[in-house]
Design a protein around this motif. Structure first.
Motif, PDB file in Angstrom:
ATOM      1  N   ALA A  60      32.918  58.161  -2.418  1.00 39.58           N
ATOM      2  CA  ALA A  60      34.192  58.554  -3.031  1.00 39.58           C
ATOM      3  C   ALA A  60      34.062  59.854  -3.814  1.00 39.58           C
ATOM      4  O   ALA A  60      34.953  60.711  -3.775  1.00 39.58           O
ATOM      5  N   ARG A  87      31.237  48.936   4.637  1.00 36.92           N
ATOM      6  CA  ARG A  87      31.740  49.381   3.328  1.00 36.92           C
ATOM      7  C   ARG A  87      31.817  50.907   3.276  1.00 36.92           C
ATOM      8  O   ARG A  87      32.768  51.475   2.736  1.00 36.92           O
ATOM      9  N   LEU A  90      34.794  52.084   5.260  1.00 33.05           N
ATOM     10  CA  LEU A  90      36.017  51.855   4.495  1.00 33.05           C
ATOM     11  C   LEU A  90      36.240  52.964   3.473  1.00 33.05           C
ATOM     12  O   LEU A  90      37.363  53.467   3.321  1.00 33.05           O
ATOM     13  N   GLU A  91      35.187  53.377   2.788  1.00 31.40           N
ATOM     14  CA  GLU A  91      35.318  54.461   1.799  1.00 31.40           C
ATOM     15  C   GLU A  91      35.757  55.757   2.466  1.00 31.40           C
ATOM     16  O   GLU A  91      36.610  56.482   1.940  1.00 31.40           O
ATOM     17  N   ALA A  93      37.441  55.993   5.291  1.00 32.18           N
ATOM     18  CA  ALA A  93      38.824  55.789   5.732  1.00 32.18           C
ATOM     19  C   ALA A  93      39.791  55.991   4.569  1.00 32.18           C
ATOM     20  O   ALA A  93      40.856  56.600   4.741  1.00 32.18           O
ATOM     21  N   LYS A  94      39.436  55.515   3.384  1.00 27.07           N
ATOM     22  CA  LYS A  94      40.282  55.702   2.199  1.00 27.07           C
ATOM     23  C   LYS A  94      40.476  57.182   1.881  1.00 27.07           C
ATOM     24  O   LYS A  94      41.503  57.571   1.329  1.00 27.07           O
ATOM     25  N   LEU A  95      39.483  57.992   2.239  1.00 21.01           N
ATOM     26  CA  LEU A  95      39.567  59.438   1.999  1.00 21.01           C
ATOM     27  C   LEU A  95      40.255  60.183   3.143  1.00 21.01           C
ATOM     28  O   LEU A  95      40.372  61.408   3.110  1.00 21.01           O
ATOM     29  N   GLY A  96      40.673  59.441   4.169  1.00 24.36           N
ATOM     30  CA  GLY A  96      41.410  60.048   5.269  1.00 24.36           C
ATOM     31  C   GLY A  96      40.569  60.548   6.432  1.00 24.36           C
ATOM     32  O   GLY A  96      41.082  61.222   7.321  1.00 24.36           O
TER      33      GLY A  96
END
Length: 140
Positions: A60, A87, A90-91, A93-96
């Protein structure tokens, strides 16, 4: 039938395997960044040549400075018994980021006889007959 098609299509959209990643790296496919999400000690033990070291807990904060925008990211961790790559994906993906998890992880990379790097240079083990074909391709 459509549920099965959707399920397996999604899996292929978000998962890849060690053979496919090796092929991408060997071809020099532009825009692909392989990310080792393990900790420092594991990284020193061995890693996929060309991989970027970015532990999950740091994604992140550091991903945008380590991975170029627009890159297709492939995450890996230890192996099938570890969900660290999930995991990490997922991180990202959260950042695009466009991201896939490499199923099998470092374990299957090594077990298939692919080269790895550590502080002593490049090395590999003979392919494990339970995870890799006797020839050069599994035919799947």
């Amino acid at each position: 039938m459509s549920s099965a098609i959707e399920h397996f299509s999604r899996r292929l959209r978000f998962e890849t395997d060690v053979s496919d990643v090796r092929s991408l790296l060997a071809a020099g496919t532009p825009g692909v960044v392989v990310v080792d999400s393990r900790g420092d000690e594991a990284w020193r033990q061995g890693r996929i040549p060309g991989a970027v070291h970015l532990p999950t807990a740091e994604i992140a904060e550091r991903a945008v400075s380590v991975v170029p925008a627009g890159s297709a990211v492939v995450t890996y961790c230890w192996g099938p018994g570890c969900n660290g790559a999930t995991r990490a994906a997922l991180e990202f993906a959260k950042l695009g980021f466009d991201v896939k998890e490499m199923i099998g992880g470092y374990e299957y990379w090594v077990r298939e006889g692919f080269a790895v790097w550590d502080e002593n240079g490049e090395w590999s083990r003979p392919a494990d007959g339970l995870t890799a074909p006797a020839g050069t391709a599994c035919g799947c």
